[in-house]
Design a protein around this motif. Structure first.
Motif, PDB file in Angstrom:
ATOM      1  N   LEU A  47       0.811  -1.220   0.000  1.00 16.58           N
ATOM      2  CA  LEU A  47       0.000   0.000   0.000  1.00 16.58           C
ATOM      3  C   LEU A  47       0.842   1.265   0.000  1.00 16.58           C
ATOM      4  CD1 LEU A  47      -2.645   1.655   0.460  1.00 16.58           C
ATOM      5  CD2 LEU A  47      -2.352   1.231   2.909  1.00 16.58           C
ATOM      6  N   TYR A  48       1.758   1.351   0.950  1.00 18.09           N
ATOM      7  CA  TYR A  48       2.513   2.602   1.126  1.00 18.09           C
ATOM      8  C   TYR A  48       3.355   2.943  -0.104  1.00 18.09           C
ATOM      9  CZ  TYR A  48       1.596   0.915   5.885  1.00 18.09           C
ATOM     10  OH  TYR A  48       1.022   0.413   7.007  1.00 18.09           O
ATOM     11  N   MET A  49       3.891   1.900  -0.730  1.00 18.47           N
ATOM     12  CA  MET A  49       4.746   2.170  -1.869  1.00 18.47           C
ATOM     13  C   MET A  49       3.934   2.441  -3.122  1.00 18.47           C
ATOM     14  SD  MET A  49       8.030   0.092  -3.389  1.00 18.47           S
ATOM     15  CE  MET A  49       9.034   0.052  -1.900  1.00 18.47           C
ATOM     16  N   LYS A  50       2.816   1.754  -3.257  1.00 18.95           N
ATOM     17  CA  LYS A  50       2.054   2.006  -4.482  1.00 18.95           C
ATOM     18  C   LYS A  50       1.448   3.406  -4.465  1.00 18.95           C
ATOM     19  CE  LYS A  50      -2.445  -0.193  -3.478  1.00 18.95           C
ATOM     20  NZ  LYS A  50      -3.391  -1.252  -3.854  1.00 18.95           N
ATOM     21  N   ARG A  51       1.260   3.958  -3.276  1.00 22.52           N
ATOM     22  CA  ARG A  51       0.757   5.337  -3.188  1.00 22.52           C
ATOM     23  C   ARG A  51       1.893   6.360  -3.128  1.00 22.52           C
ATOM     24  NH1 ARG A  51      -4.492   3.971  -1.165  1.00 22.52           N
ATOM     25  NH2 ARG A  51      -5.073   2.389  -2.686  1.00 22.52           N
ATOM     26  N   ASP A  52       3.115   5.889  -3.341  1.00 22.59           N
ATOM     27  CA  ASP A  52       4.293   6.769  -3.322  1.00 22.59           C
ATOM     28  C   ASP A  52       4.526   7.460  -1.986  1.00 22.59           C
ATOM     29  OD1 ASP A  52       5.019   6.169  -5.946  1.00 22.59           O
ATOM     30  OD2 ASP A  52       3.642   7.666  -6.736  1.00 22.59           O
ATOM     31  N   PHE A  53       3.961   6.892  -0.920  1.00 27.05           N
ATOM     32  CA  PHE A  53       4.310   7.398   0.411  1.00 27.05           C
ATOM     33  C   PHE A  53       5.739   6.938   0.744  1.00 27.05           C
ATOM     34  CE2 PHE A  53       4.428   6.494   5.058  1.00 27.05           C
ATOM     35  CZ  PHE A  53       4.466   7.802   5.488  1.00 27.05           C
ATOM     36  N   LEU A 310      -3.993   4.018   4.792  1.00 22.99           N
ATOM     37  CA  LEU A 310      -5.083   3.172   5.278  1.00 22.99           C
ATOM     38  C   LEU A 310      -5.911   2.456   4.221  1.00 22.99           C
ATOM     39  CD1 LEU A 310      -6.284   5.640   8.046  1.00 22.99           C
ATOM     40  CD2 LEU A 310      -5.377   3.350   8.487  1.00 22.99           C
ATOM     41  N   MET A 311      -6.166   3.090   3.084  1.00 26.11           N
ATOM     42  CA  MET A 311      -7.162   2.532   2.170  1.00 26.11           C
ATOM     43  C   MET A 311      -6.532   1.721   1.051  1.00 26.11           C
ATOM     44  SD  MET A 311     -10.462   4.365   0.576  1.00 26.11           S
ATOM     45  CE  MET A 311     -11.283   4.294   2.147  1.00 26.11           C
ATOM     46  N   GLU A 312      -6.635   0.411   1.200  1.00 24.85           N
ATOM     47  CA  GLU A 312      -6.027  -0.490   0.221  1.00 24.85           C
ATOM     48  C   GLU A 312      -6.701  -0.391  -1.150  1.00 24.85           C
ATOM     49  OE1 GLU A 312      -3.476  -2.583   0.243  1.00 24.85           O
ATOM     50  OE2 GLU A 312      -2.967  -2.868   2.360  1.00 24.85           O
TER      51      GLU A 312
END
Lengths: 384, 384
Positions: A47-53, A310-312
């Motif tokens: 999640l975190y990486m796909k959202r570039d966080f 939070l939101m997958e």
């Protein structure tokens, strides 16, 4: 796969120019190619990486090369026990746990009960209390109890001092002062800290990978300068962006300012009240203005937290982004969604924390890796 | 008793103005009254002190008060394992042992295998070799094996790190730098050293007494600044003068310059050759000159060593002083006496070293005090 990550056109960053940080620290962007490779090897998306966080790195490509060549790598992170933990603290542990699970690697977690004593005006009793609490929070994340070693520096020092002596000899006062900003008024414990911080990067004869916020990168410069002198690899790092405070992108989440943060032990009611009262809104000031101009997602904490942490569900966050930025969705609605997601996350975490006694015991003393570590004496040998 | 100490009118000091050192460091002279009190309580006279080789102190009077009040005191000394030991190194241990024997107190001996690694260009193998050898030399001195704890810092660190953390927090970089002369190029290990050096002064809830050469006094300033913050007493010290090098009062005895020193493992033949070849003579350049003017006892190594370190018999040293300074005794004759005394001293010492296995084991691990120390965790508590 890669095409799907860019779930929204709203790849907005708030107040921080993250590209500039990459330039400033001399790190590398996690580009689509590396991201795809990471997910392929993991056999899953994060999640975190796909959202570039999670967006920047140093040497992650090398760690993946070595993983493919079956040399492997290991993970190192830590916690300073000076307060209760909030959601901002735990995300990095969830990311670390995800990597462990997907790549089946060891994780070392340093509890800096020495550094906090040197750095803060805090008593032993407070440090003990927070160390115990923080360790339970971390154990609750769900690390593999046979591949995870959580250690308190003061307790484990006898097993790593030989190695620390060697590292300390390779760092001089000027270097420590330029990297950490130490001064004449800094106590000699804190001044010694870089040696203690570095020792876990030498726990295995593999590349160490450190997940951390990008502003932590400079603290590992010393490790990269000295690692090869001991025949070890330079440590790699995976960098996250900063998590905005509940009160908005200008602030920092802080355990000592309860309204800026969601604490890991907040009740559902506290979460609801905090979000409704304090979550910074990017929406219009009036209903009319909001309907007309929509929300500024870049500064809206609810949106940022949902998207980054939070939101997958890609479809759902895309829909929220569209509706909220267009003014169709109101701030009250997105806050409801955030409350729901936070409480689901926290409820599961709190349940696991409730039942973490055995996990703590394993990760600190009885698990396979822990037992191995308590049998070891960590020393380093200079390559001459 | 006191009147007898001043065995000669030749109370001469060589090149060093020892009174000035007392002024410089702000210590106190061991005057006749204190000397008499010390000997009375000891029930015996001490060679080094009666010859004023041990001549200055800080707080010795307080330690004796506390001894009389049955609070007692304890002794702390140490060795840096970076070479073989010479006679100059061991004298301080013989003095320490004498105090232990007469006052029945505990002795802690810190082997600084961390500090030497930070301070010298030396390998682990060399440190190990010298640590083992030095510890045997020290055990051979004859300390009480149930009241003496010899510990290597690297090995014992796990038992004292809690306390070291507390001390380190109370010393800042500027203080450490002003007392020890550290610089930007000093490594952070060495910069941390004051905390490690100080911890044994807190091993017991009594006053610590440190026997050392007077130039070491400033290194304990920090302890005196912080001791009471932890509810402990300021450390006391008993100071010696410097032992002149074999080659004369200008030089320093050094293990790396064999002709300047008598090594503890020198054979009788080596001792004889070294003394005859290198012992600096205060005698006249020619027989004629010598017969006329006599020897300058202040610079004559043979006389200084005999008087300060070796010759118990007051009458005999007085006689030598008179005859040699008057020109009646020749340099060759006093050298013969020195060779004889040195070889007697060394032979006994070497025999005890030969048979020191069991003593080493007791003082490091199995003796009463050692066992107690391996069961302890040294921590300090701030007095708030």
């Amino acid at each position: 796969m890669a095409e799907d990550f860019d779930v929204t056109p709203f790849d907005v960053e708030g107040q921080v120019d993250y590209d500039r940080l990459i330039d400033k620290f001399g790190t590398e962007e996690i580009d689509e190619e590396l991201k795809e490779r990471f997910f392929d090897l993991a056999g899953d998306e994060n999640l975190y990486m796909k959202r570039d966080f999670i967006y920047s790195h140093r040497g992650l490509d090398k760690a993946l090369d070595e993983y493919e060549e079956e040399d492997g790598f290991f993970l190192y992170t830590g916690i300073g026990p000076s307060g209760k933990m909030h959601i901002g603290h735990i995300i990095s542990f969830y990311f670390t746990k995800w990597i462990q699970e997907k790549f089946d690697v060891n994780v070392y977690i340093q509890v800096t009960d020495d550094e906090k004593y040197w750095d803060r005006d805090i008593t032993d009793e407070e440090i003990d209390k927070y160390a115990e609490d923080n360790i339970r929070e971390i154990a609750a994340v769900g690390f593999d109890p046979d591949k995870t070693f959580i250690f308190r520096n003061r307790e484990y020092m006898g097993h790593m001092y030989d190695g620390i002596v060697k590292i300390a000899e390779k760092i001089n006062n000027s270097q420590a002062q330029s990297v950490f900003g130490f001064e004449g008024s800094t106590n000699i414990g804190m001044n010694f800290w870089p040696a203690i911080q570095n020792i876990p990067t030498f726990f295995e004869d593999k590349r160490c990978v450190i997940p951390a916020a990008i502003d932590q990168d400079p603290y590992w410069r010393i490790q990269r300068d000295i690692a090869e002198k001991f025949g070890h690899k330079k440590t790699a790092a995976i960098h996250s962006k900063f998590i905005p405070a509940l009160t908005g992108p200008e602030g920092k989440m802080s355990s000592s300012k309860p309204k800026t943060a969601i604490m890991l032990d907040d009740s559902p009611e506290e979460v609801e009240e905090k979000v409704k009262k304090h979550a910074y809104s990017g929406g219009g000031d009036t209903l009319e203005e909001h309907r007309e101009e929509g929300a500024d997602l870049a500064v809206d904490t609810s949106f940022q937290w949902l998207r980054n942490l939070l939101m997958e569900d890609d479809e759902r966050i895309r829909e929220i982004a569209e509706k909220y930025s267009s003014g169709e969705m109101m701030t009250g609605e997105i806050k409801e969604i955030l409350v729901e997601e936070l409480n689901e996350f926290l409820q599961e975490h709190q349940e696991r924390k409730e039942n973490a006694d055995e996990l703590v015991q394993q990760m600190m003393y009885d698990g396979e890796l822990a037992q191995e570590m308590w049998d070891r004496n960590i020393d380093l040998e200079l390559q001459r």
